[in-house]
Design an enzyme around this catalytic site. Sequence first.
Site, PDB file in Angstrom:
ATOM      1  N   ASN A  37      42.594   0.390  69.858  1.00  0.00           N
ATOM      2  CA  ASN A  37      43.306   0.686  68.782  1.00  0.00           C
ATOM      3  C   ASN A  37      44.518   1.751  69.194  1.00  0.00           C
ATOM      4  OD1 ASN A  37      44.346   0.680  66.030  1.00  0.00           O
ATOM      5  ND2 ASN A  37      42.525   1.843  65.188  1.00  0.00           N
ATOM      6  N   HIS A 122      31.327   1.351  53.624  1.00  0.00           N
ATOM      7  CA  HIS A 122      32.312   2.401  53.336  1.00  0.00           C
ATOM      8  C   HIS A 122      32.876   2.862  51.852  1.00  0.00           C
ATOM      9  CE1 HIS A 122      34.196   2.999  57.521  1.00  0.00           C
ATOM     10  NE2 HIS A 122      32.698   2.722  57.513  1.00  0.00           N
ATOM     11  N   ARG A 147      28.383   4.903  53.462  1.00  0.00           N
ATOM     12  CA  ARG A 147      28.851   6.121  54.067  1.00  0.00           C
ATOM     13  C   ARG A 147      29.834   6.611  52.921  1.00  0.00           C
ATOM     14  NH1 ARG A 147      33.482   6.395  58.679  1.00  0.00           N
ATOM     15  NH2 ARG A 147      34.889   6.162  57.151  1.00  0.00           N
ATOM     16  N   TYR A 159      41.201  11.200  56.410  1.00  0.00           N
ATOM     17  CA  TYR A 159      40.779  10.340  56.870  1.00  0.00           C
ATOM     18  C   TYR A 159      39.658   9.631  55.999  1.00  0.00           C
ATOM     19  CZ  TYR A 159      37.203   7.634  59.610  1.00  0.00           C
ATOM     20  OH  TYR A 159      36.006   6.557  59.607  1.00  0.00           O
ATOM     21  N   ASP A 210      31.361  10.933  57.705  1.00  0.00           N
ATOM     22  CA  ASP A 210      31.958  10.863  58.814  1.00  0.00           C
ATOM     23  C   ASP A 210      32.683  12.291  58.787  1.00  0.00           C
ATOM     24  OD1 ASP A 210      33.327  10.881  61.144  1.00  0.00           O
ATOM     25  OD2 ASP A 210      33.763   8.542  61.099  1.00  0.00           O
ATOM     26  N   HIS A 212      34.745  13.077  61.471  1.00  0.00           N
ATOM     27  CA  HIS A 212      35.703  12.611  62.338  1.00  0.00           C
ATOM     28  C   HIS A 212      36.467  13.847  63.197  1.00  0.00           C
ATOM     29  CE1 HIS A 212      38.954   9.678  63.157  1.00  0.00           C
ATOM     30  NE2 HIS A 212      38.033   8.935  62.645  1.00  0.00           N
ATOM     31  N   GLU A 236      28.339  12.538  60.888  1.00  0.00           N
ATOM     32  CA  GLU A 236      28.725  11.866  62.235  1.00  0.00           C
ATOM     33  C   GLU A 236      30.170  12.518  62.645  1.00  0.00           C
ATOM     34  OE1 GLU A 236      30.136   7.551  61.506  1.00  0.00           O
ATOM     35  OE2 GLU A 236      31.643   7.949  63.148  1.00  0.00           O
ATOM     36  N   GLU A 262      31.413   7.283  69.251  1.00  0.00           N
ATOM     37  CA  GLU A 262      32.326   6.179  69.068  1.00  0.00           C
ATOM     38  C   GLU A 262      33.311   6.057  69.935  1.00  0.00           C
ATOM     39  OE1 GLU A 262      33.399   6.506  64.925  1.00  0.00           O
ATOM     40  OE2 GLU A 262      35.142   6.918  65.544  1.00  0.00           O
ATOM     41  N   ARG A 283      26.445   6.359  68.957  1.00  0.00           N
ATOM     42  CA  ARG A 283      27.496   5.381  68.535  1.00  0.00           C
ATOM     43  C   ARG A 283      28.422   4.424  69.183  1.00  0.00           C
ATOM     44  NH1 ARG A 283      28.811   4.305  63.880  1.00  0.00           N
ATOM     45  NH2 ARG A 283      31.074   4.935  63.775  1.00  0.00           N
ATOM     46  N   HIS A 312      29.204   1.611  66.259  1.00  0.00           N
ATOM     47  CA  HIS A 312      30.695   2.060  65.568  1.00  0.00           C
ATOM     48  C   HIS A 312      30.963   0.427  65.084  1.00  0.00           C
ATOM     49  CE1 HIS A 312      35.080   2.765  66.278  1.00  0.00           C
ATOM     50  NE2 HIS A 312      34.968   3.005  65.195  1.00  0.00           N
ATOM     51  N   ASP A 316      38.874  -2.101  63.739  1.00  0.00           N
ATOM     52  CA  ASP A 316      39.715  -2.357  64.891  1.00  0.00           C
ATOM     53  C   ASP A 316      38.776  -3.008  65.860  1.00  0.00           C
ATOM     54  OD1 ASP A 316      38.894   0.465  64.238  1.00  0.00           O
ATOM     55  OD2 ASP A 316      39.249   0.949  66.280  1.00  0.00           O
ATOM     56  N   GLU A 339      27.344   0.144  61.746  1.00  0.00           N
ATOM     57  CA  GLU A 339      28.510   0.017  60.694  1.00  0.00           C
ATOM     58  C   GLU A 339      29.094  -1.331  60.561  1.00  0.00           C
ATOM     59  OE1 GLU A 339      31.623   2.513  62.486  1.00  0.00           O
ATOM     60  OE2 GLU A 339      32.663   2.779  60.196  1.00  0.00           O
ATOM     61  N   TRP A 402      42.679  14.207  65.111  1.00  0.00           N
ATOM     62  CA  TRP A 402      42.562  13.281  63.781  1.00  0.00           C
ATOM     63  C   TRP A 402      41.322  12.827  63.581  1.00  0.00           C
ATOM     64  CZ3 TRP A 402      42.034   7.951  63.292  1.00  0.00           C
ATOM     65  CH2 TRP A 402      42.343   7.540  61.693  1.00  0.00           C
TER      66      TRP A 402
HETATM   67  O1  KDG Z   1      40.198   3.346  65.673  1.00  0.00           O
HETATM   68  C1  KDG Z   1      39.836   4.433  65.210  1.00  0.00           C
HETATM   69  C2  KDG Z   1      38.562   3.966  64.177  1.00  0.00           C
HETATM   70  O2  KDG Z   1      37.690   3.217  64.612  1.00  0.00           O
HETATM   71  C3  KDG Z   1      37.646   5.134  63.789  1.00  0.00           C
HETATM   72  O3  KDG Z   1      38.685   6.020  63.165  1.00  0.00           O
HETATM   73  C4  KDG Z   1      36.769   4.692  62.675  1.00  0.00           C
HETATM   74  O4  KDG Z   1      35.654   6.759  63.029  1.00  0.00           O
HETATM   75  C5  KDG Z   1      35.596   5.600  62.510  1.00  0.00           C
HETATM   76  C6  KDG Z   1      34.483   4.955  62.013  1.00  0.00           C
HETATM   77  O5  KDG Z   1      33.408   5.816  62.022  1.00  0.00           O
HETATM   78  O6  KDG Z   1      34.368   3.919  61.580  1.00  0.00           O
HETATM   79 MG    MG Z   2      33.509   7.645  63.012  1.00  0.00          MG
END
Ligand code: KDG
Ligand code: MG
Length: 402
Positions: A37, A122, A147, A159, A210, A212, A236, A262, A283, A312, A316, A339, A402
């Site tokens: 991505n 999600h 989630r 996010y 998550d 993140h 996560e 991931e 992941r 994961h 993407d 996921e 991020w």
């Molecule tokens: O490309 C980034 C995403 O795949 C990511 O932000 C998604 O954290 C993610 C998730 O748990 O699906």
């Molecule tokens: Mg994630």
Amino acid sequence: MKITNARVNITCPGRNFVTLKIETEKGLYGIGDATLNGRELAVASYLSDHVIPCLIGRDAQRIEDIWQYLYRGSYWRGGPVTMSAISAVDTALWDIKAKAANMPLYQLLGGKSRDGIMVYGHANGRDIEESCAAAEKFLSLGYKAVRVQSGVPGLETIYGVSKDKMFYEPATKGLPVEQVWSSAKYLNHIPALFETIRERLGYEFHLLHDVHHRLTPIEAGQLGKAVEPYRLFWLEDPVPAENQESLRLIRQHTTTPLAIGEIFNTIWDCKTLIENHLIDYIRTTIVHAGGITHLRRIADFASLYHVRTGCHGATDLSPVCLGASLHLNLAIPNFGIHEYMRHTKETDEVFPHDYYFENGALYLGDKPGHGVDLDEEKAAHYPYNPAYLPVNRLEDGTMWNW
Ligand code: KDG
Ligand code: MG
């Protein structure tokens, strides 16, 4: 069975995907996902300029040897670009091998260890009310695991909170969008989210979240401890995991299960976390961690330490990655959860597949190979469209994860 041709396809049916197609002298072909991505063209060039010339004429049946050739043989080993390229080759070769055997891929991997793959959806909303309603919707669709993410008072964007309620796409066209983050605001808000969810929807489903990569280890320890009464299936990416020893601090403070990996690319990225019992779910996935061959190695290693898979499966990761991942997860003994973010209708048309959702799980058909194809004619209608993931800054302007 000689490899006669290989080419890279880049298409954007709603978002960008990079796909490798490998053809053999027998007329059999295989497909592999190579999408990274926001860095799609780097992998496309790595494949076209550096990998494909070395593949032509090789025996497509020698999957392990080709994997080692591309990993050890490149000298500059590892990293997301190299490993996504290797993943694509490996996935395409397993697809070919299974087609040659006239079997669905999971049969070559040892056969089914279960009937279906439990997935999590999600649920998200701008506030707790909206997130609760979204979680309820997923449960009504038959999901056994959800989630839940929520907007945070005082932060404009966050996010995991999407405009569309069934799929989420954080990458946007043009240059990276800048978002603002505050760990304090997040930590003040998030325990109340899980409290309300459990109060209203009960404990009869798996609840995931998550972070993140946003917190420090001690903040993550506080959060894990605060949400223990709500019995999360996992928390996560509580912290960025470059310094894997820092996970020990989180573990010292909470029994909330942890999922990480991931953005990992090899077994070496996971080794410390797994062998020190610092995580519960790994992941890593097919497209970014070396394909079926390497993910199986990671899963086998993890099984020694009671760590289960939680691959994961964001939008993407193309249907090719998802399909291949389902085959592997169907076969291994230490599957945990997968996921599942639904792809758009256009994406599903470009990548015809035979997996389907039913009653909280994904099931596979019996097509030989991994069961996902690329419709090159349809793909040609959607030219590459540059897009980036957002970046984060703290409220004072400092760059953050991020
Ligand atoms: O490309 C980034 C995403 O795949 C990511 O932000 C998604 O954290 C993610 C998730 O748990 O699906
Ligand atoms: Mg994630």
